[in-house]
Design a protein around this motif. Structure first.
Motif, mmCIF file in Angstrom:
data_model
loop_
_atom_site.group_PDB
_atom_site.id
_atom_site.type_symbol
_atom_site.label_atom_id
_atom_site.label_comp_id
_atom_site.label_asym_id
_atom_site.label_seq_id
_atom_site.Cartn_x
_atom_site.Cartn_y
_atom_site.Cartn_z
ATOM 1 N N VAL A 132 16.170 24.132 -66.003
ATOM 2 C CA VAL A 132 16.374 25.251 -65.087
ATOM 3 C C VAL A 132 16.546 26.520 -65.913
ATOM 4 O O VAL A 132 17.410 26.575 -66.807
ATOM 5 N N LEU A 133 15.751 27.531 -65.623
ATOM 6 C CA LEU A 133 15.867 28.824 -66.287
ATOM 7 C C LEU A 133 16.253 29.863 -65.243
ATOM 8 O O LEU A 133 15.577 30.012 -64.227
ATOM 9 N N ASP A 134 17.352 30.545 -65.489
ATOM 10 C CA ASP A 134 17.866 31.554 -64.550
ATOM 11 C C ASP A 134 17.676 32.946 -65.155
ATOM 12 O O ASP A 134 18.407 33.336 -66.070
ATOM 13 N N PRO A 135 16.700 33.717 -64.658
ATOM 14 C CA PRO A 135 16.437 35.047 -65.227
ATOM 15 C C PRO A 135 17.581 36.026 -65.036
ATOM 16 O O PRO A 135 17.706 36.969 -65.811
ATOM 17 N N GLN A 136 18.408 35.829 -64.010
ATOM 18 C CA GLN A 136 19.504 36.763 -63.768
ATOM 19 C C GLN A 136 20.605 36.634 -64.813
ATOM 20 O O GLN A 136 21.117 37.628 -65.321
ATOM 21 N N THR A 137 20.976 35.414 -65.147
ATOM 22 C CA THR A 137 22.062 35.185 -66.105
ATOM 23 C C THR A 137 21.554 34.938 -67.520
ATOM 24 O O THR A 137 22.352 34.849 -68.448
ATOM 25 N N LYS A 138 20.218 34.843 -67.667
ATOM 26 C CA LYS A 138 19.605 34.553 -68.970
ATOM 27 C C LYS A 138 20.097 33.211 -69.521
ATOM 28 O O LYS A 138 20.309 33.046 -70.714
ATOM 29 N N ARG A 139 20.251 32.239 -68.631
ATOM 30 C CA ARG A 139 20.723 30.925 -69.055
ATOM 31 C C ARG A 139 19.657 29.867 -68.832
ATOM 32 O O ARG A 139 18.899 29.927 -67.876
ATOM 33 N N VAL A 140 19.657 28.906 -69.719
ATOM 34 C CA VAL A 140 18.772 27.757 -69.604
ATOM 35 C C VAL A 140 19.639 26.509 -69.638
ATOM 36 O O VAL A 140 20.562 26.402 -70.450
ATOM 37 N N SER A 141 19.372 25.578 -68.747
ATOM 38 C CA SER A 141 20.138 24.343 -68.729
ATOM 39 C C SER A 141 19.204 23.154 -68.539
ATOM 40 O O SER A 141 18.126 23.265 -67.961
ATOM 41 N N VAL A 142 19.652 22.013 -69.052
ATOM 42 C CA VAL A 142 18.956 20.737 -68.887
ATOM 43 C C VAL A 142 19.966 19.745 -68.342
ATOM 44 O O VAL A 142 20.969 19.460 -69.000
ATOM 45 N N GLN A 143 19.739 19.286 -67.105
ATOM 46 C CA GLN A 143 20.672 18.386 -66.429
ATOM 47 C C GLN A 143 22.089 18.964 -66.445
ATOM 48 O O GLN A 143 23.057 18.279 -66.770
ATOM 49 N N ASP A 144 22.206 20.237 -66.121
ATOM 50 C CA ASP A 144 23.481 20.959 -66.015
ATOM 51 C C ASP A 144 24.174 21.204 -67.352
ATOM 52 O O ASP A 144 25.319 21.675 -67.389
ATOM 53 N N ALA A 146 24.115 23.450 -70.726
ATOM 54 C CA ALA A 146 23.544 24.700 -71.224
ATOM 55 C C ALA A 146 22.801 24.473 -72.538
ATOM 56 O O ALA A 146 23.236 23.676 -73.384
ATOM 57 N N VAL A 147 21.676 25.170 -72.695
ATOM 58 C CA VAL A 147 20.889 25.123 -73.931
ATOM 59 C C VAL A 147 20.999 26.487 -74.598
ATOM 60 O O VAL A 147 20.723 27.519 -73.982
ATOM 61 N N LEU A 198 12.400 21.245 -80.130
ATOM 62 C CA LEU A 198 13.556 20.471 -80.570
ATOM 63 C C LEU A 198 14.720 20.606 -79.586
ATOM 64 O O LEU A 198 15.423 19.629 -79.303
ATOM 65 N N LYS A 199 14.920 21.798 -79.069
ATOM 66 C CA LYS A 199 16.057 22.046 -78.179
ATOM 67 C C LYS A 199 15.839 21.496 -76.772
ATOM 68 O O LYS A 199 16.806 21.332 -76.028
ATOM 69 N N LEU A 200 14.583 21.229 -76.417
ATOM 70 C CA LEU A 200 14.265 20.810 -75.046
ATOM 71 C C LEU A 200 13.720 19.387 -74.990
ATOM 72 O O LEU A 200 12.988 19.035 -74.075
ATOM 73 N N THR A 201 14.132 18.572 -75.944
ATOM 74 C CA THR A 201 13.604 17.208 -76.003
ATOM 75 C C THR A 201 13.972 16.377 -74.774
ATOM 76 O O THR A 201 13.268 15.426 -74.430
ATOM 77 N N ASP A 202 15.079 16.706 -74.102
ATOM 78 C CA ASP A 202 15.529 15.929 -72.943
ATOM 79 C C ASP A 202 15.178 16.601 -71.621
ATOM 80 O O ASP A 202 15.686 16.204 -70.565
ATOM 81 N N ALA A 203 14.317 17.632 -71.655
ATOM 82 C CA ALA A 203 14.051 18.416 -70.447
ATOM 83 C C ALA A 203 12.899 17.877 -69.610
ATOM 84 O O ALA A 203 12.601 18.418 -68.543
#
Length: 222
Positions: A132-144, A146-147, A198-203
Motif C-alpha cells: 500500500v502506497l499512500d501519497p498523502q502521508t508518503k508512507r509505504v506499507s506491506v501487510q501493515d 511500514a517500509v 530488496l525492501k519489497l521482497t514480501d510485497a
C-alpha cells in the motif's frame, strides 16, 4: 493558486511576486525562514517557492522541518549556488523542483503550475499485491508493516505503480522524478531499483527488467 515566496532579497521578491500576481496567482512573501515557518503553520498554500540562502535558518533547514512534520506542500527551491550538492540535498530532503538564479519568470510560472498539477493528482492510496502506497502521508506499507524508503526510492516506486504492467524506460523515470534529469544518472536508477526489490521482497510484487527497454512492475502471482 496561492503561493508563498520565501526570498530575503526584497527587490527580487517584490518583482517575482508582481509577475506571479500578473499570472492570476495569490502571493504572500516571507523574508526569513522563521517567518516562513510561522506563515505555513497558519495558512494553506498551493506551493512554496523557497530560497536556499536565507539570513536566519537556511532554506534547506526550512524544507527539512516541513517534511519532518509530514507537510506535503509542493516546494520549488531557488538557489544562486552552482554546487550540485545543494540541489541533490534538496531533493533528498523532499524538494519537488529547483531553479538556479537568474531564472526566467515564465519558466517559474510553468514549473509552479506543473508542481500543483502533480500534487493534486496524488491523492488516493495505490494498492498492489500486499503493498500500500499512500501519497498523502508518503508512507509505504506491506501487510501493515511500514517500509522505510528514501525520497528517491519512494518517487520511483510511485511512478512504477502509476504505470503498473507497462514498460517504462530509465530515462522516463528520471524525467518523472527530476523534471530536467540533471542530478541523477541511469546507473543510479538501477541502484535504487535494486534497493526497492530488496525492501519489497514480501510485497507480492515484482519489478521486472525488460532488457533494452527498462522496467515493468506487476503483481506476483501465487
Amino acid at each position: 493558486m496561492h503561493i508563498l515566496l520565501v526570498e530575503d532579497d526584497k527587490v527580487l521578491a517584490e518583482g517575482v511576486s508582481q509577475m506571479l500576481r500578473g499570472q492570476g496567482m495569490l502571493v504572500d512573501i516571507a523574508h526569513t525562514g522563521n517567518d516562513a515557518e510561522y506563515i505555513i503553520q497558519h495558512q494553506k498554500f498551493s506551493a512554496l517557492v523557497l530560497d536556499i540562502g536565507l539570513p536566519d535558518i537556511d532554506g534547506l533547514e526550512v524544507l527539512r522541518r516541513l517534511r519532518s512534520g509530514a507537510n506535503l506542500l509542493p516546494v520549488l527551491l531557488l538557489t544562486a549556488r552552482d554546487g550540485i550538492s545543494d540541489r541533490v540535498r534538496g531533493f533528498d530532503l523532499g524538494a519537488d523542483d529547483y531553479l538556479v538564479k537568474p531564472f526566467s519568470t515564465l519558466e517559474l510560472v510553468a514549473r509552479l503550475k506543473a508542481l500543483v498539477r502533480r500534487s493534486s493528482s496524488r491523492s488516493d492510496e495505490i494498492r498492489l499485491g500486499k503493498l500500500v502506497l499512500d501519497p498523502q502521508t508518503k508512507r509505504v506499507s506491506v501487510q501493515d508493516h511500514a517500509v522505510d524508503l528514501s525520497v528517491r526510492e519512494w518517487n520511483i516506486l510511485e511512478y512504477l505503480l502509476q504505470h503498473e504492467s507497462r514498460v517504462v524506460s530509465k530515462q522516463q523515470i528520471i524525467d518523472a522524478i527530476l523534471p530536467y534529469g540533471e542530478d541523477i544518472t541511469i546507473n543510479a536508477i538501477e541502484v535504487y531499483v535494486s534497493r526497492l526489490r530488496l525492501k519489497l521482497t514480501d510485497a507480492s510484487i515484482i519489478i521486472r527488467t525488460i532488457r533494452g527497454f527498462g522496467y515493468m512492475l506487476e503483481e506476483q502471482k501465487a
